[in-house]
Design an enzyme around this catalytic site. Structure first.
Site, mmCIF file in Angstrom:
data_model
loop_
_atom_site.group_PDB
_atom_site.id
_atom_site.type_symbol
_atom_site.label_atom_id
_atom_site.label_comp_id
_atom_site.label_asym_id
_atom_site.label_seq_id
_atom_site.Cartn_x
_atom_site.Cartn_y
_atom_site.Cartn_z
ATOM 1 C CG MET A 14 47.341 28.543 54.851
ATOM 2 S SD MET A 14 48.734 28.851 53.756
ATOM 3 C CE MET A 14 48.622 30.651 53.663
ATOM 4 N N GLY A 19 41.754 25.930 51.627
ATOM 5 C CA GLY A 19 42.728 27.005 51.405
ATOM 6 C C GLY A 19 43.206 27.661 52.681
ATOM 7 C CB CYS A 30 46.768 24.367 63.804
ATOM 8 S SG CYS A 30 45.975 25.655 62.825
#
Length: 239
Positions: A166, A178, A196
């Site tokens: 996200m 999103g 990430c």
């Protein structure tokens, strides 16, 4: 305001930049409505902001968030181009991730003043939507302390694996970007980045977890229902 409408569009397969531009246009339309509300000529009968939810699958692309570091890309530009993967630096939060076929990307463009002006709560709500969806397919998703997104076995050291990334942007309490839920994504693409920016943790997909192919169509239906439930809204389909 709960119980309101969210206009839904399934964009099918669409390039990352094209979908980004669409989101920006919807966000700016809502920002313009809010600016007009401060005009002395504004009346209660004037236009109101609108909420949207977009579903899309992207051709292979790596996206780098505002806090992203280029060293989290583990292949050269030539290797990336040979693999046919695009790269975009974006204005969302977070670090680097991958989008591609078999991954359900959801872009809510919501006016949080219609819900609650709390980005942390908004992210937790998006996580709830995904967790509820996974449960319908027999997958026990959850959170990892201090890390955004949805995880499997987050509390079991060495077994943690991320199933949904996200990253969002918010302007005048209007959201964009999103979540990206791996349904039957080719996970090899994640081997060429540090997803990430988190080392030593794996990435997984719904199909990998259940051991059989998972229908994208079925996931979309369940996730739409979960979104309605969590945000207390009515989704209105648009062509």
């Amino acid at each position: 305001m709960h119980g309101g409408k969210v206009f839904f569009r399934d964009l099918g397969v669409m390039g990352y930049k094209e979908a980004w531009d669409l989101q920006e246009n919807l966000l700016q339309e809502n920002v313009a409505v809010k600016r007009a509300a401060y005009n002395p000529a504004y009346s209660e009968g004037s236009q109101q902001t609108t909420n949207h939810l977009l579903f899309v699958e992207h051709p292979p692309v790596y996206t780098l968030g505002k806090s992203g570091k280029s060293e989290n890309i583990l292949i050269t530009e030539q290797q990336r181009q040979e693999k046919g993967v695009e790269l975009f630096a974006t204005n969302r939060g977070g670090d680097i991730t991958f989008h591609g076929p078999g991954q359900l990307v959801g872009y809510p463009i919501l006016d949080l003043e219609n819900f609650y002006t709390d980005i942390g709560k908004y992210l937790r709500s998006l996580e709830d939507v995904v967790i509820i969806t996974l449960r319908e397919f027999g997958i026990d998703g959850g959170r990892s302390a201090g890390e955004t997104g949805v995880w499997i076995d987050a509390a079991q050291r060495g077994k943690e694996r991320k199933i949904c990334a996200m990253g969002v942007r918010c302007s005048r309490w209007i959201t964009m970007h999103g979540f990206a839920l791996n349904v039957h994504t080719d996970l090899d693409y994640f081997n060429h980045i540090i997803p990430c920016g988190i080392r030593d943790k794996k990435v997984t997909s719904m199909s990998a977890e259940v051991g059989t192919p998972v229908s994208m169509k079925a996931v979309k239906l369940v996730l739409k229902n979960a979104f309605e439930q969590v945000f207390d809204v009515r989704i209105v389909d648009q062509p």
